[in-house]
Enzyme design. Structure first.
Site, PDB file in Angstrom:
ATOM      1  N   ASP A  12      30.990  34.534  51.871  1.00 38.90           N
ATOM      2  CA  ASP A  12      30.339  33.299  51.427  1.00 38.90           C
ATOM      3  C   ASP A  12      31.285  32.433  50.598  1.00 38.90           C
ATOM      4  OD1 ASP A  12      27.968  33.883  52.713  1.00 38.90           O
ATOM      5  OD2 ASP A  12      27.032  34.784  50.952  1.00 38.90           O
ATOM      6  N   ARG A  53      34.463  27.227  49.742  1.00 40.85           N
ATOM      7  CA  ARG A  53      35.721  26.484  49.678  1.00 40.85           C
ATOM      8  C   ARG A  53      35.877  25.572  50.893  1.00 40.85           C
ATOM      9  NH1 ARG A  53      39.633  28.722  46.043  1.00 40.85           N
ATOM     10  NH2 ARG A  53      38.780  30.497  44.875  1.00 40.85           N
ATOM     11  N   LEU A  87      20.563  34.019  29.823  1.00 37.55           N
ATOM     12  CA  LEU A  87      20.347  34.841  28.624  1.00 37.55           C
ATOM     13  C   LEU A  87      19.948  33.992  27.418  1.00 37.55           C
ATOM     14  CD1 LEU A  87      23.331  37.359  28.944  1.00 37.55           C
ATOM     15  CD2 LEU A  87      20.918  37.759  29.477  1.00 37.55           C
TER      16      LEU A  87
END
Length: 284
Positions: free
Chosen positions: A61, A66, A201
């Site tokens: 992937d 890219r 987080l």
């Protein structure tokens, strides 16, 4: 009939390089003009895209990401061969690469269009802005120092919240199975144009994701005394400073994949892929 085809390979994966040579030989035998180059040579790839009608990729992937950036703003379809492990975006196995190419050259397959975002980086010091296409995700995050940063979020010019967190992710449907998913975000159907906002987080529990309609404009403003970073699709990376803003909106451009599988292919094996932890270094 395709008159000019490009082959883009992962340069550190020997199998990807070998397969690229075999695909080029096949095209030569059919009298089809072709070129080959490394996915890590963006400066060389973009000029080659002119008049290219199809791109073959050999890698994971990451190779596709890219390649997509090298193609844009053109809309050249991609036929991908999976030499990584998970391969959410890839289409063919190495064993099926030649036969799959033959089918596509014969006119088989359908076009899978994926939505993109456009990101505008706005420095706080009025320096020149920078624009990027986003296929998977844009991430504003802390740097190497393990300290939270504050990311203020506006949606359609209205204040939404300020995350005190390791950062924030804005993702497309294509990117919903990547970093956003790892941070607790939902998985969207691939042709969805919705936008996902996910904190990384967060401190004191504001940990939910938000799914926004496709016409939303999302601003992420950095507020920190410490180092912070901006990452676009995992390989365009730069430092950002307090007061800098990243503005994201839907792009009018699309990335096109050629598929030979049925149009409901995405759901077959999805659960297994999401539970897997077998990434190869060559996926990147």
């Amino acid at each position: 009939m395709y008159k000019k085809i490009g082959i883009i390979y992962h340069p550190l994966n020997p199998a990807a390089c070998d397969l690229a040579i075999k695909l080029a030989a096949k095209l030569d035998s059919l009298g089809i003009e072709n070129w080959s180059d490394s996915a890590w040579q963006a400066d060389k790839l973009t000029p080659k895209m002119q008049n290219t009608q199809l791109i073959l990729t050999t890698g994971g992937d990451g190779t596709i990401l890219r390649t997509a950036h090298a193609i844009l703003p053109l809309e050249i379809p991609i036929l991908s061969v999976n030499l990584g492990k998970v391969g959410f975006m890839t289409e063919l196995s190495p064993e099926d690469a030649i036969s799959g190419l033959e089918k596509v050259l014969a006119g088989d397959g359908w076009i899978d269009e994926r939505s993109l975002l456009e990101a505008e980086y706005l420095p706080h010091d009025s320096a020149q802005s920078r624009q990027f296409f986003v296929m998977n995700d844009a991430v504003v995050a802390r740097g190497q120092v393990a300290r939270v940063i504050c990311v203020s979020v506006d949606i359609n010019s209205q204040p939404f919240t300020t995350y005190k967190a390791d950062g924030a992710i804005v993702s497309t449907a294509t990117g919903s199975t990547g970093y956003s998913y790892a941070a607790g975000g939902p998985v969207l159907q691939p042709n969805s144009a919705d936008i996902i906002l996910t904190p990384i987080l967060p401190h004191l529990g504001r940990g939910y994701s938000l799914v926004l309609p496709s016409d939303s404009i999302v601003d992420l403003k950095v507020n920190t005394w410490h180092e912070a970073t901006l990452s676009i699709d995992g390989f365009i990376n730069m430092q950002v400073s307090s007061g800098d803003t990243l503005r994201l909106r839907q792009s009018s451009k699309k990335i096109q994949f050629i598929r030979l599988r049925p149009e409901n292919y995405f759901y077959k094996g999805l659960d297994t892929k999401l539970k897997g932890n077998n990434e190869s270094v060559y996926d990147r």
